[in-house]
Scaffold this motif. Structure first.
Motif, PDB file in Angstrom:
ATOM      1  N   PRO A 175       0.828  -1.217   0.000  1.00 23.76           N
ATOM      2  CA  PRO A 175       0.000   0.000   0.000  1.00 23.76           C
ATOM      3  C   PRO A 175       0.857   1.260   0.000  1.00 23.76           C
ATOM      4  O   PRO A 175       1.931   1.300   0.621  1.00 23.76           O
ATOM      5  CB  PRO A 175      -0.807  -0.127   1.299  1.00 23.76           C
ATOM      6  N   PHE A 176       0.357   2.270  -0.708  1.00 23.33           N
ATOM      7  CA  PHE A 176       1.117   3.516  -0.855  1.00 23.33           C
ATOM      8  C   PHE A 176       0.264   4.691  -0.410  1.00 23.33           C
ATOM      9  O   PHE A 176      -0.875   4.848  -0.849  1.00 23.33           O
ATOM     10  CB  PHE A 176       1.543   3.709  -2.321  1.00 23.33           C
ATOM     11  N   ARG A 177       0.843   5.516   0.462  1.00 22.37           N
ATOM     12  CA  ARG A 177       0.172   6.727   0.917  1.00 22.37           C
ATOM     13  C   ARG A 177       0.860   7.924   0.289  1.00 22.37           C
ATOM     14  O   ARG A 177       2.083   8.047   0.314  1.00 22.37           O
ATOM     15  CB  ARG A 177       0.192   6.823   2.442  1.00 22.37           C
ATOM     16  N   LEU A 178       0.027   8.810  -0.276  1.00 20.01           N
ATOM     17  CA  LEU A 178       0.530   9.952  -1.033  1.00 20.01           C
ATOM     18  C   LEU A 178       0.262  11.246  -0.278  1.00 20.01           C
ATOM     19  O   LEU A 178      -0.859  11.472   0.200  1.00 20.01           O
ATOM     20  CB  LEU A 178      -0.160   9.999  -2.402  1.00 20.01           C
ATOM     21  N   LYS A 179       1.285  12.072  -0.159  1.00 14.24           N
ATOM     22  CA  LYS A 179       1.103  13.397   0.452  1.00 14.24           C
ATOM     23  C   LYS A 179       0.394  14.303  -0.540  1.00 14.24           C
ATOM     24  O   LYS A 179       0.757  14.372  -1.710  1.00 14.24           O
ATOM     25  CB  LYS A 179       2.457  13.992   0.835  1.00 14.24           C
ATOM     26  N   VAL A 180      -0.628  14.998  -0.048  1.00 13.92           N
ATOM     27  CA  VAL A 180      -1.398  15.890  -0.908  1.00 13.92           C
ATOM     28  C   VAL A 180      -1.466  17.264  -0.270  1.00 13.92           C
ATOM     29  O   VAL A 180      -1.298  17.430   0.938  1.00 13.92           O
ATOM     30  CB  VAL A 180      -2.825  15.352  -1.155  1.00 13.92           C
ATOM     31  N   THR A 181      -1.711  18.264  -1.093  1.00  8.99           N
ATOM     32  CA  THR A 181      -1.860  19.639  -0.615  1.00  8.99           C
ATOM     33  C   THR A 181      -3.289  20.093  -0.856  1.00  8.99           C
ATOM     34  O   THR A 181      -4.030  19.500  -1.640  1.00  8.99           O
ATOM     35  CB  THR A 181      -0.890  20.572  -1.362  1.00  8.99           C
TER      36      THR A 181
END
Length: 661
Positions: A323-329
């Motif tokens: 699983p991959f968690r992506l930083k978002v703005t």
């Protein structure tokens, strides 16, 4: 504590992951189109609103740039040349336009149209810094781009009906699909302003539709370099009404002088939508419906019914990507809200070779990566595990972990398995030493290769000593007999592959034997040359005389067998006050005329034995008389003090007998 263990267990459940820092770009939208350049591995985000704004991003900051172009219509394809100095833009099926970036963006464009009124450009690819090929529905048009003159020069054309094409930039190979079914493939090789047509070949079609139509599609064919060979990889879907085991992947090895040959078939045992990557010479197959990934290694062997085609099953059971968690703005500024979990195996994913996944809707480009550490527990057969790991890059520390684990209680392998592991490691080690001494030999002629030498991992003696054995011998939970057996098995394996054993391994064996009072076994090892003769080993044996007196004689015997350690033997004998024995030794090897008299006289004085000193002094007086015609020592020998000492003991005129021994 429990949470930490759960997290560690979760980490060990995946053997494929996405790169931690994906390339981020503006997602596809009504005003933004996204393109990928397989040559430079760059994503182009093209925003069309007034003047066309373009942002180019690659895997690093050096390949990132942005510029504006005049809006002349929708962009079909856009790619930079290898050196990033010329931009090619296709906006129609008749023409490709060029923009120079020699000194910044030159707004003045120049163009090249395809030949023939009915001809359509399907696509284009840069094949060299200033060379480009147009792929049309009627064949190939190969051009040299001359930026200074803002023009193109035609180099060659090829006429063949084309349905679609696949390009492998690492090998400058283009694959064209022709015929109604699309299953006749034409490989074309580009090099230095020339192109070479390789023999065409036909891909088997399980069922020919009536009326005939295009069966082999571009999405089901790719090319890749695997273990130094170029392969055409074809995905064959399960046919309705056929009772088979699902889809399969067929590999055709490209040849220079003959048509590509079918060499391998990968059994997927599933049906549906698939996507392929090649990671570290492994074929990675993603299955969208089950959201799992399989890995295949064609070097690990498989089943063959005709000695021509090998059938393979996955190395491991299918598992999802980590699983991959992506930083978002733009989300509320809280720790929980700044990351989102990405949808894996998304319908928006597009896969490119060798190991790239792009989600244009999310605006991310990842590299697919292999995780080797979890495989230590996933592959219980340690010999097969070592075979697998030796074929991977960056695997040395994982291999050393396997070796270390195989020696400790709880995970300990039997001695035959450990022996097999050592042989596998040392066979690669031996091959490496031969290549280093002889230079890398080219492969068999007539085979299309990737042009890159395979850097196979080499685990040498230093690695094993530092990371495995030095820790292993200190483990109080391991029986000493097993420790000695393992060390001797490694030495046996080195000898089998004719690899000189380093002295620190012998030292480890001897120290282990001595610390556990295994003196009889030590004596046997030395007497029967199980431990090979060497000066460092002899010196070590000399140091053990206080705990094992026979070690002294064993060391002397070893030095004599070496025949290159005469100086060391003399030093040992003199240090033990065996001066007469040392004199006999130099006489036996014919070095009486060259040895230093002072060294022997000094040793004789140290014994405080007057008769011994007399004998040694007279021995060298006789040598002086024979060599110079008089018994005196010359000043360069620095023996004055010993001459005076002799006179003090025996007088200036000694009538005692000459030296006899």
């Amino acid at each position: 504590m429990c949470l930490t263990l759960l997290k560690m267990a979760d980490e060990e459940s995946y053997y494929i992951e996405l790169s931690q820092n994906p390339t981020r770009f503006e997602p596809i939208s009504k005003v933004t189109n996204v393109f990928f350049d397989e040559v430079n591995k760059q994503v182009f985000a093209v925003r069309s609103r007034g003047a066309t704004g373009v942002v180019v991003k690659g895997s690093d900051e050096k390949s990132t740039t942005s510029f504006r172009m005049e809006d002349k219509g929708d962009v079909i394809s856009i790619k930079f040349s290898y050196d990033m100095k010329v931009l090619a833009v296709q906006r129609s099926h008749k023409t490709v336009e060029f923009i120079n970036f020699l000194d910044g963006c030159d707004s003045k464009e120049y163009s090249q149209s395809c030949k023939g009124k009915s001809t359509r450009i399907i696509g284009f690819n840069w094949t060299n810094i200033n060379e480009i090929v147009f792929i049309t529905d009627h064949g190939l048009e190969f051009y040299q781009v001359i930026p200074e003159k803002k023009t193109l020069k035609s180099l060659k054309t090829i006429s063949v009906g084309v349905n679609w094409f696949v390009f492998l930039p690492e090998s400058s190979l283009l694959l064209l699909s022709s015929t109604t079914l699309g299953n006749v493939l034409h490989p074309v090789y580009f090099k230095g302003g020339t192109l070479l047509r390789l023999p065409k070949f036909e891909v088997d079609v399980p069922v020919v539709p009536k009326p005939p139509k295009l069966c082999l599609l571009e999405r089901d064919v790719t090319m890749s370099n695997i273990y130094g060979q170029v392969y055409i990889i074809v995905l064959r879907h399960q046919q309705r009404g056929l009772a088979n085991m699902g889809a399969e992947v067929v590999l055709y090895q490209l040849q220079r002088e003959s048509p590509a040959k079918r060499t391998d078939v990968l059994r997927l045992n599933m049906s549906g939508r698939f996507a392929l990557n090649v990671v570290d010479n492994l074929i990675v197959v993603h299955h969208q419906a089950s959201k799992t990934t399989m890995i295949f290694d064609i070097k690990l062997g498989g089943e063959s019914h005709d000695s021509y085609v090998t059938y393979h099953h996955p190395v491991l059971s299918p598992l999802p990507i980590k699983p991959f968690r992506l930083k978002v703005t733009g989300l509320p500024n809280t720790a929980q809200a700044t990351q989102i979990t990405c949808e894996l195996y998304s319908p928006n994913w597009i896969v490119f070779q060798p190991n790239i996944v792009i989600d244009a809707k999310l605006g991310c480009m990842w590299h697919v990566l292999l995780r080797l550490e979890p495989m230590i527990t996933m592959i219980p057969d340690k010999c097969r595990l070592i075979d697998f790991l030796l074929l991977r890059s960056e695997c040395k520390m994982v291999i050393l972990s396997v070796c270390k684990q195989a020696l400790v209680p709880g995970h300990q392998c039997n001695l035959s398995t450990i022996s097999a592991i050592f042989d596998k490691l040392n066979q690669v080690y031996r091959n490496y030493l031969e290549q280093e001494s002889q230079g890398f030999q080219a492969g068999e002629p007539g085979v299309v290769r990737s042009g890159r030498k395979r850097n196979q991992a080499v685990v040498d003696q230093s690695d094993m000593y530092t990371h495995v054995f030095s820790v292993f011998v200190d483990n109080k939970d391991v029986k000493h007999k097993f420790i000695v057996a393992v060390l001797m098995e490694y030495i046996r394996s080195l000898n089998q592959y004719q690899i000189p054993v380093q002295h620190y391994l012998y030292e480890l064996v001897i120290n282990t034997l001595v610390q556990n009072n295994f003196f009889y076994q030590l004596h046997q090892f030395l007497q029967y040359h199980v431990l090979s003769d060497s000066k460092p080993l002899a010196c070590l044996m000399l140091s053990l005389e206080s705990v094992y007196p026979p070690a002294h004689q064993l060391a002397l015997d070893m030095l004599k067998r070496l025949s290159t350690a005469n100086e060391e033997i003399i030093e040992v004998l003199l240090s033990k006050h065996q001066v007469l024995t040392a004199l006999r030794f130099i006489r036996s090897i014919g070095q009486v005329d060259t040895v230093s008299a002072r060294k022997f006289l000094e040793a004789a004085v140290t014994t405080e034995d007057k008769m011994l000193f007399y004998t040694v002094f007279k021995f060298f007086e006789e040598r002086n008389l024979r060599l110079r015609g008089h018994p005196r020592f010359v000043s360069g020998e620095h023996c004055e003090q010993y001459a005076r000492h002799f006179e003090d003991l025996f007088g200036s005129e000694s009538f005692m007998m000459p030296a006899v021994f």
